[in-house]
Design a protein around this motif. Sequence first.
Motif, short mmCIF file in Angstrom:
data_model
loop_
_atom_site.label_atom_id
_atom_site.label_comp_id
_atom_site.label_asym_id
_atom_site.label_seq_id
_atom_site.Cartn_x
_atom_site.Cartn_y
_atom_site.Cartn_z
N GLY A 3 6.92 -15.43 -29.23
CA GLY A 3 7.62 -14.62 -30.21
C GLY A 3 8.23 -13.38 -29.58
N LEU A 4 9.27 -12.93 -30.24
CA LEU A 4 9.94 -11.71 -29.79
C LEU A 4 8.97 -10.53 -29.77
N ARG A 5 8.16 -10.44 -30.82
CA ARG A 5 7.21 -9.34 -30.90
C ARG A 5 6.21 -9.39 -29.74
N TRP A 6 5.74 -10.59 -29.45
CA TRP A 6 4.75 -10.77 -28.38
C TRP A 6 5.33 -10.32 -27.04
N GLU A 9 5.69 -6.53 -26.95
CA GLU A 9 4.40 -5.86 -26.77
C GLU A 9 3.99 -5.91 -25.30
N TYR A 118 22.52 -7.50 -33.60
CA TYR A 118 21.34 -8.10 -32.98
C TYR A 118 21.47 -9.61 -32.89
N ARG A 124 18.37 -8.26 -29.54
CA ARG A 124 17.19 -8.34 -30.42
C ARG A 124 15.95 -7.80 -29.69
N GLU A 127 16.19 -4.03 -29.49
CA GLU A 127 15.96 -3.43 -30.81
C GLU A 127 14.48 -3.46 -31.17
N MET A 128 13.83 -4.58 -30.87
CA MET A 128 12.40 -4.69 -31.17
C MET A 128 11.59 -3.69 -30.34
N SER A 131 11.99 -0.23 -31.63
CA SER A 131 11.24 -0.05 -32.88
C SER A 131 9.76 0.14 -32.61
N LEU A 132 9.23 -0.62 -31.65
CA LEU A 132 7.80 -0.49 -31.33
C LEU A 132 7.50 0.87 -30.70
N LEU B 23 0.10 -14.45 -32.99
CA LEU B 23 1.23 -14.31 -32.08
C LEU B 23 1.29 -12.91 -31.49
N LEU B 251 17.46 -7.08 -38.19
CA LEU B 251 16.73 -7.68 -37.06
C LEU B 251 15.96 -8.92 -37.49
N GLU B 260 6.47 -11.47 -37.79
CA GLU B 260 6.56 -10.59 -36.62
C GLU B 260 5.86 -9.25 -36.85
N TYR B 272 10.01 1.74 -40.95
CA TYR B 272 10.91 2.29 -39.94
C TYR B 272 12.14 1.39 -39.78
#
Lengths: 155, 366
Positions: A3-6, A9, A118, A124, A127-128, A131-132, B23, B251, B260, B272
Amino acid sequence: MKGLRWRSERRLRGIRVPRPFNLDAFCAEVAARRGRPLIRRPVPGLAAEAPCGMWIATDRTDHIFYDPGTSPLHAEHIVLHELAHILCDHSGSAGALARLFPDLDPAAVRRVLGRVSYTTEQEREAEMLASLIRGRTAPPPGSIGPLADAFGFLE
Amino acid sequence: MIFDVVLLVVLWGATVVRLPTLLRDRRQRAMWACLCAGTLAETFTFAPVARAIGRPLLADLLGVVSTFLLLRFLAVIAGRGIPGWQWALTAATLIAMVTLDVAAGGIGPDPTELSRHLPHLAAAFWVVFDGYLVAVLTSGAVLFRSAAREAPRGVPRFGLRTIAAGWAMIGASAALTAIPVVLGAAGVPIGFSGLLTPARFLQDAGTLLAVGGALGPAGRRAHVVLGEYRSLLALRPLWTAMRDAFPEVILFSPGRAVVEMAGVDEVRLRLYRRVIEIRDGMLALRPYLCGVVPETPEAEAAAIAQALRRRALGMPASGDSPGFATVGPEMADEVAWLSRVSRAYRRKEAVMPAAAPTPRPSGSAR
């Protein structure tokens, strides 16, 4: 596929994010990691049919341009998006460079990335990551401790 | 029975809902593993399931695993590793319990049922089980106690010490349970009920302390999270308008955002993102603004609605955009202002719907 989030991180690990957040300090951190100066400049009107932020890497310096015609938080996020491109080591193209900066010698520019939408994976991811860096809650280190924070204790 | 069913529904619901967090980072995975093992342990102790399986050992093994995973979760959020002796102890406990169960031809579901005629193998089983609980709960109590020393004075330190005391008392109750088991196996004529009463009292009091210590901050955290959810809802009309007009600035779709950015802790991140996406849309809308800089939320909502209509109707950009009101610099300022603009926008749109349907380009990130 991860995942993008993973992925974001993972990229964020090892990067010192000031708590409470301070953009000057974070830019200094990125510049120190790169071993080269990082200059950020507001360019009014950048967003009219063009990116609202842009990273231009020359041989010696990273330049970040952003549109100041928005709220301070949003302007800060635009800069963070460009910093995220730098941290992710994204590649770019000269694209709108000639139109935006006609006096700039294209040969002196190594990379250009602009924040428009994005719809590409690089955008993307940037941007992620931005944001984090700015958008999640984290107490200043050492003030309360991660265990106390995880249980919801506030100072 | 009803309580057990409700508990199982809540546990399985939480386990399934938190699946997407696998995830994410190590902390979320540790939390999910702990929750899943606890849910399975609770399921196997549920009377109809336990009768159908006919092997109480499974529930006890899962109890050990979930206790260990709880300790691991605490270690992860505390930024510490699990000491090697805890891994070894857990593995040795599981192996010993299986071996004793096989050798005894099955262990009963409760040591008190064995009363005074306690076989040695069964006694050993319960001593291993209770001993493990004592070790892990004591270790957890020490962890909370050391975290309390680092926490600021006042509620945080007091709360963590209360949780530590609660864990220590539950550990002590496990130790008290093991004593009559050992005495019974040694042939000492002892009544279980007399010694188990203080153990149960300790367990209940410890549970109350542990839960009570965590309730205070949980209430404060819940209050903050609820406020952020309210802000998410308040911003929704304005965000939806921007999403419809400029889908390329979004996004994640709302469904993808749940995956996510799942979890109570992530509501601030979603808030945010909502603010940034609204601001991205407003920036893209700026060329269509006309007039003067709006000074009130109602004026800004009207300016946004007008600019959206101009754009939807294909009218040319004005070229001399006045921009939007200056807000900030903190996120709380942004959220407060945009929430008021969003409410005003919703009221305005309810009175006067959009003049033309807003086109939705295909192939967007949405």
